[in-house]
Design a protein around this motif. Structure first.
Motif, PDB file in Angstrom:
ATOM      1  N   PHE A  31       0.806  -1.220   0.000  1.00 57.71           N
ATOM      2  CA  PHE A  31       0.000   0.000   0.000  1.00 57.71           C
ATOM      3  C   PHE A  31       0.840   1.272   0.000  1.00 57.71           C
ATOM      4  CE2 PHE A  31      -3.378  -2.869   1.467  1.00 57.71           C
ATOM      5  CZ  PHE A  31      -4.411  -2.437   0.658  1.00 57.71           C
ATOM      6  N   TYR A  32       1.890   1.286   0.803  1.00 52.99           N
ATOM      7  CA  TYR A  32       2.600   2.542   1.057  1.00 52.99           C
ATOM      8  C   TYR A  32       4.073   2.531   0.654  1.00 52.99           C
ATOM      9  CZ  TYR A  32      -1.465   2.972   4.155  1.00 52.99           C
ATOM     10  OH  TYR A  32      -2.735   2.997   4.663  1.00 52.99           O
ATOM     11  N   GLY A  33       4.552   1.444   0.105  1.00 58.25           N
ATOM     12  CA  GLY A  33       5.978   1.315  -0.195  1.00 58.25           C
ATOM     13  C   GLY A  33       6.533   2.437  -1.054  1.00 58.25           C
ATOM     14  N   ALA A  34       5.748   2.922  -1.998  1.00 57.51           N
ATOM     15  CA  ALA A  34       6.217   3.989  -2.892  1.00 57.51           C
ATOM     16  C   ALA A  34       6.481   5.287  -2.130  1.00 57.51           C
ATOM     17  CB  ALA A  34       5.204   4.227  -4.001  1.00 57.51           C
ATOM     18  N   LEU A  35       5.970   5.405  -0.910  1.00 52.15           N
ATOM     19  CA  LEU A  35       6.172   6.610  -0.113  1.00 52.15           C
ATOM     20  C   LEU A  35       7.448   6.543   0.731  1.00 52.15           C
ATOM     21  CD1 LEU A  35       2.482   7.075   1.049  1.00 52.15           C
ATOM     22  CD2 LEU A  35       3.638   8.219  -0.854  1.00 52.15           C
ATOM     23  N   ILE A  85      13.346  -3.175   3.096  1.00 49.86           N
ATOM     24  CA  ILE A  85      12.099  -3.889   3.421  1.00 49.86           C
ATOM     25  C   ILE A  85      11.923  -5.070   2.471  1.00 49.86           C
ATOM     26  CG2 ILE A  85       9.564  -3.719   3.284  1.00 49.86           C
ATOM     27  CD1 ILE A  85      10.472  -2.516   5.848  1.00 49.86           C
ATOM     28  N   LYS A  86      12.138  -4.840   1.183  1.00 53.05           N
ATOM     29  CA  LYS A  86      11.982  -5.913   0.198  1.00 53.05           C
ATOM     30  C   LYS A  86      12.980  -7.042   0.473  1.00 53.05           C
ATOM     31  CE  LYS A  86      11.950  -6.893  -4.754  1.00 53.05           C
ATOM     32  NZ  LYS A  86      12.814  -8.052  -4.649  1.00 53.05           N
ATOM     33  N   CYS A  87      14.222  -6.690   0.703  1.00 54.59           N
ATOM     34  CA  CYS A  87      15.242  -7.717   0.967  1.00 54.59           C
ATOM     35  C   CYS A  87      14.904  -8.528   2.212  1.00 54.59           C
ATOM     36  CB  CYS A  87      16.618  -7.082   1.134  1.00 54.59           C
ATOM     37  SG  CYS A  87      17.365  -6.466  -0.379  1.00 54.59           S
ATOM     38  N   TYR A  88      14.554  -7.853   3.288  1.00 55.40           N
ATOM     39  CA  TYR A  88      14.352  -8.531   4.566  1.00 55.40           C
ATOM     40  C   TYR A  88      13.029  -9.273   4.638  1.00 55.40           C
ATOM     41  CZ  TYR A  88      14.578  -9.315   9.599  1.00 55.40           C
ATOM     42  OH  TYR A  88      14.615  -9.900  10.838  1.00 55.40           O
ATOM     43  N   LYS A 115      13.701  -0.673  11.090  1.00 61.03           N
ATOM     44  CA  LYS A 115      12.787  -0.228  12.145  1.00 61.03           C
ATOM     45  C   LYS A 115      12.148   1.108  11.768  1.00 61.03           C
ATOM     46  CE  LYS A 115      12.851  -3.691  14.348  1.00 61.03           C
ATOM     47  NZ  LYS A 115      11.654  -4.496  14.214  1.00 61.03           N
ATOM     48  N   ARG A 116      12.924   2.011  11.210  1.00 61.53           N
ATOM     49  CA  ARG A 116      12.377   3.307  10.799  1.00 61.53           C
ATOM     50  C   ARG A 116      11.361   3.122   9.669  1.00 61.53           C
ATOM     51  NH1 ARG A 116       9.809   7.481  11.508  1.00 61.53           N
ATOM     52  NH2 ARG A 116      10.208   9.212  10.120  1.00 61.53           N
ATOM     53  N   ALA A 117      11.677   2.262   8.706  1.00 60.73           N
ATOM     54  CA  ALA A 117      10.752   2.008   7.592  1.00 60.73           C
ATOM     55  C   ALA A 117       9.450   1.389   8.103  1.00 60.73           C
ATOM     56  CB  ALA A 117      11.410   1.107   6.553  1.00 60.73           C
TER      57      ALA A 117
END
Length: 117
Positions: free
Chosen positions: A20-24, A33-36, A62-64
């Motif tokens: 939903f929000y990854g582009a932001l 995020i994608k890797c982990y 954690k920040r993401a």
């Protein structure tokens, strides 16, 4: 490492929030995020790939995660999506109980609603 239900639920939640929000997110946050969470890299593997410390990777993640949760708390897109699909599921169940001559049109309408997103 065996996955417990909490870890699996968190992974699923972060992946959906990312949808939903990854582009932001910043490009680096998106990548980590994608890797982990999507590609199942360890912190050490990500750190090695980007030549930073494991602690730095952890802090970026954690920040993401925090940013994704903040967007959801303000915009509620994931929650709205879940409620919409639960309502469509109920509608389809109710349609199935109707006389056959009424089903086709209503089934098509439910399908349009499901695909509207």
């Amino acid at each position: 490492m065996p996955w417990d239900n909490d870890a699996l639920e968190k992974t699923n939640r972060i992946n959906v929030l990312h949808d939903f929000y990854g582009a932001l997110l910043t490009e680096k946050q998106q990548t980590f995020i994608k890797c982990y969470y999507h590609d199942d890299y360890t912190l050490a593997e990500i750190a090695s790939e980007f030549q930073i410390s494991r602690q730095a990777v952890y802090e970026h993640l954690k920040r993401a995660e925090q940013v994704l949760e903040e967007y959801e708390s303000k915009l509620h897109l994931m929650d709205r999506h879940g409620r919409l699909h639960a309502g469509i599921d109920l509608l389809e169940t109710q349609i199935a109980g109707l006389p056959p001559e009424w089903r086709q049109s209503l089934t098509e309408t439910a399908a349009k609603l499901r695909n509207a997103e």
